[in-house]
Design an enzyme around this catalytic site. Structure first.
Site, PDB file in Angstrom:
ATOM      1  N   SER A  11      29.038 -76.064-111.742  1.00 41.50           N
ATOM      2  CA  SER A  11      27.754 -77.021-112.240  1.00 41.50           C
ATOM      3  C   SER A  11      27.674 -78.106-111.440  1.00 41.50           C
ATOM      4  O   SER A  11      28.686 -79.040-111.266  1.00 41.50           O
ATOM      5  CB  SER A  11      27.975 -77.196-114.037  1.00 41.50           C
ATOM      6  OG  SER A  11      27.006 -78.470-113.939  1.00 41.50           O
ATOM      7  N   ASP A  67      21.797 -78.063-113.734  1.00 42.74           N
ATOM      8  CA  ASP A  67      21.482 -78.358-115.235  1.00 42.74           C
ATOM      9  C   ASP A  67      20.277 -79.227-115.002  1.00 42.74           C
ATOM     10  O   ASP A  67      20.429 -80.182-114.269  1.00 42.74           O
ATOM     11  CB  ASP A  67      22.569 -78.883-115.572  1.00 42.74           C
ATOM     12  CG  ASP A  67      23.920 -78.259-115.961  1.00 42.74           C
ATOM     13  OD1 ASP A  67      23.558 -77.225-116.801  1.00 42.74           O
ATOM     14  OD2 ASP A  67      24.970 -78.257-115.457  1.00 42.74           O
ATOM     15  N   MET A  98      17.574 -81.333-117.086  1.00 43.44           N
ATOM     16  CA  MET A  98      17.471 -82.083-118.312  1.00 43.44           C
ATOM     17  C   MET A  98      16.384 -82.975-118.276  1.00 43.44           C
ATOM     18  O   MET A  98      16.111 -83.625-117.385  1.00 43.44           O
ATOM     19  CB  MET A  98      19.034 -82.992-118.525  1.00 43.44           C
ATOM     20  CG  MET A  98      20.160 -81.971-118.506  1.00 43.44           C
ATOM     21  SD  MET A  98      21.634 -82.955-118.949  1.00 43.44           S
ATOM     22  CE  MET A  98      22.942 -81.839-118.797  1.00 43.44           C
ATOM     23  N   HIS A 102      19.319 -73.984-115.553  1.00 50.37           N
ATOM     24  CA  HIS A 102      19.988 -73.755-116.776  1.00 50.37           C
ATOM     25  C   HIS A 102      18.918 -74.854-117.283  1.00 50.37           C
ATOM     26  O   HIS A 102      19.217 -75.897-117.199  1.00 50.37           O
ATOM     27  CB  HIS A 102      21.201 -74.133-117.104  1.00 50.37           C
ATOM     28  CG  HIS A 102      21.445 -74.601-118.703  1.00 50.37           C
ATOM     29  ND1 HIS A 102      22.846 -75.018-118.880  1.00 50.37           N
ATOM     30  CD2 HIS A 102      21.147 -74.319-119.847  1.00 50.37           C
ATOM     31  CE1 HIS A 102      22.898 -75.347-120.266  1.00 50.37           C
ATOM     32  NE2 HIS A 102      21.504 -74.834-120.903  1.00 50.37           N
ATOM     33  N   MET A 159      17.215 -77.176-119.689  1.00 46.54           N
ATOM     34  CA  MET A 159      17.509 -77.870-121.096  1.00 46.54           C
ATOM     35  C   MET A 159      16.291 -78.923-121.170  1.00 46.54           C
ATOM     36  O   MET A 159      16.523 -80.038-121.107  1.00 46.54           O
ATOM     37  CB  MET A 159      18.819 -78.807-121.002  1.00 46.54           C
ATOM     38  CG  MET A 159      20.112 -77.818-121.261  1.00 46.54           C
ATOM     39  SD  MET A 159      21.497 -78.575-120.927  1.00 46.54           S
ATOM     40  CE  MET A 159      21.451 -78.348-118.912  1.00 46.54           C
ATOM     41  N   MET A 183      26.649 -71.807-125.015  1.00 46.87           N
ATOM     42  CA  MET A 183      27.209 -73.245-124.975  1.00 46.87           C
ATOM     43  C   MET A 183      28.444 -73.403-125.561  1.00 46.87           C
ATOM     44  O   MET A 183      28.433 -73.342-126.736  1.00 46.87           O
ATOM     45  CB  MET A 183      26.120 -74.113-125.405  1.00 46.87           C
ATOM     46  CG  MET A 183      24.904 -74.441-124.535  1.00 46.87           C
ATOM     47  SD  MET A 183      24.890 -74.788-122.765  1.00 46.87           S
ATOM     48  CE  MET A 183      26.072 -76.144-122.968  1.00 46.87           C
ATOM     49  N   ASP A 200      29.514 -72.004-120.780  1.00 44.57           N
ATOM     50  CA  ASP A 200      29.195 -73.144-119.983  1.00 44.57           C
ATOM     51  C   ASP A 200      29.527 -74.469-120.895  1.00 44.57           C
ATOM     52  O   ASP A 200      29.207 -74.545-122.153  1.00 44.57           O
ATOM     53  CB  ASP A 200      27.538 -73.260-120.101  1.00 44.57           C
ATOM     54  CG  ASP A 200      27.264 -74.606-119.278  1.00 44.57           C
ATOM     55  OD1 ASP A 200      28.222 -75.316-118.824  1.00 44.57           O
ATOM     56  OD2 ASP A 200      26.019 -74.706-119.026  1.00 44.57           O
TER      57      ASP A 200
HETATM   58  C1  DX5 Z   1      26.191 -79.353-120.378  1.00 43.14           C
HETATM   59  C2  DX5 Z   1      25.839 -78.521-119.115  1.00 43.14           C
HETATM   60  C3  DX5 Z   1      26.981 -77.942-118.417  1.00 43.14           C
HETATM   61  C4  DX5 Z   1      28.096 -78.836-118.013  1.00 43.14           C
HETATM   62  C5  DX5 Z   1      29.242 -78.418-117.817  1.00 43.14           C
HETATM   63  O1  DX5 Z   1      25.003 -79.727-120.855  1.00 43.14           O
HETATM   64  O2  DX5 Z   1      25.035 -77.447-119.388  1.00 43.14           O
HETATM   65  O3  DX5 Z   1      26.696 -76.958-117.127  1.00 43.14           O
HETATM   66  O4  DX5 Z   1      27.820 -79.545-116.528  1.00 43.14           O
HETATM   67  O5  DX5 Z   1      30.211 -79.577-117.578  1.00 43.14           O
HETATM   68  P1  DX5 Z   1      31.625 -79.271-117.679  1.00 43.14           P
HETATM   69  O6  DX5 Z   1      32.125 -78.159-116.926  1.00 43.14           O
HETATM   70  O7  DX5 Z   1      32.158 -80.524-117.183  1.00 43.14           O
HETATM   71  O8  DX5 Z   1      31.795 -79.204-119.074  1.00 43.14           O
HETATM   72 ZN    ZN Z   2      24.658 -75.878-117.650  1.00 40.80          ZN
END
Ligand code: DX5
Ligand code: ZN
Length: 226
Positions: A14, A41, A43, A72, A74, A143, A181
Site C-alpha cells: 500500500s 488508497d 481517501m 481502494h 474510501m 478491512m 488490508d
Molecule cells: C487503511 C488503508 C490501508 C493501509 C494499510 O485505510 O486501506 O491500505 O494503508 O496500512 P498498514 O499496512 O500500515 O496497516
Molecule cells: Zn487500502
C-alpha cells in the site's frame, strides 16, 4: 506422506506508507522486491478522516510500472469517480459497502470499464451484505483496521471474518479472491493466508522497513514469527 502445496499468495504494498515525494521510485523498488500488485488508497476526507490522492496522480504513476493497480476507494458516492480511476489506469477498483448505496450498480459500473470489481467491508460490516452480489464480484476486501490511516493495529477478529467469508463463498461455489488490508506484516501474514486470504495488503510493514524484499518474502512464506 502427502505434501500440501502452498497457495500462491499475492502481496500488494500500500503506497499510503511510501514516501509521497518519490512515489514512482517506491513503486519500482517494491516491484524489484517481489510485489505482485500496487495498492492505492484513495481517501476523500469525508468517508474517512484523511485525504490522499486522486485520479490525476494515479494516471501519472501508471507509467512507472506494469504491475496491476488496485484502487481502494474510501470515498463517499464512489460512482462519481469510477470512470476517472479506470481511465487513470486502475486494473482493480473496490468500493466500500458502507458508501455504495446502490452497490450492484457500482459493481456494474466498474465492470463496464473493463476493470475487476471488489467490495470492501469495514470491520463492523457483516459478510451477509454481499449475499445478493456474489455473482458481481471479482474480489472482496476485508478491512482488518478501521480505514483512514496506515500503521494501525490489526483487529484480531478479522481472521474469523476471513474464515467465515471463505466458507460463505465456498457454499456459493464462487471463485472470488479474498484480500485483507490493515495491520498486516510478516508476523500475521501466515495466519491471514491460513484463514483464506489470497491478497495481502501491507503498507507500514513494507515501506517502514529497511529491506522491502525481506519483508515481502517473509509475508509470502509466513515466516515472520509473532
Ligand atoms: C487503511 C488503508 C490501508 C493501509 C494499510 O485505510 O486501506 O491500505 O494503508 O496500512 P498498514 O499496512 O500500515 O496497516
Ligand atoms: Zn487500502
Amino acid at each position: 506422506m502427502t505434501v500440501k502445496k502452498k497457495k500462491n499468495v499475492l502481496v500488494a504494498p500500500s503506497l499510503l506508507s511510501a514516501d509521497f515525494g518519490r512515489l514512482c521510485d517506491e513503486i519500482i523498488a517494491v516491484k524489484e522486491a517481489g510485489a505482485d500488485i500496487i495498492h492505492l488508497d484513495i481517501m476523500d476526507g469525508h468517508f474517512v478522516p484523511n485525504i490522499t490522492i486522486g485520479p490525476g496522480v494515479v494516471s501519472s504513476l501508471r507509467g512507472c510500472t506494469d504491475l496491476p493497480f488496485d484502487c481502494h476507494l474510501m470515498i463517499a458516492d464512489p460512482d462519481r469517480f469510477i470512470k476517472a480511476f479506470a481511465d487513470a489506469g486502475a486494473d482493480m477498483i473496490s468500493v466500500h459497502v458502507e458508501t455504495a448505496v446502490h452497490l450492484h450498480r457500482s459493481l456494474a459500473l466498474i465492470h463496464e470499464q473493463g476493470v475487476k470489481a471488489g467490495a470492501v467491508l469495514n470491520p463492523a460490516t457483516p459478510i451477509e451484505t454481499l449475499r445478493h452480489v456474489v455473482d458481481d464480484l471479482d474480489y472482496v476486501l476485508i478491512m482488518s483496521v478501521n480505514p483512514g490511516f496506515g500503521g494501525q493495529n490489526f483487529i484480531a477478529s478479522s481472521l474469523e471474518k476471513v474464515r467465515d467469508l471463505k466458507a460463505f463463498l465456498a457454499r456459493r461455489k464462487a471463485d472470488i479472491l479474498i484480500e485483507i488490508d490493515g495491520g498486516i506484516g510478516p508476523g500475521n501474514a501466515g495466519d491471514a493466508v491460513e484463514a483464506g486470504a489470497d491478497i495481502l495488503v501491507a503498507g507500514s510493514a513494507i515501506f517502514h522497513s529497511a529491506a522491502y524484499r525481506d519483508v515481502i518474502a517473509a509475508m509470502r512464506t509466513g515466516n515472520g514469527g509473532k
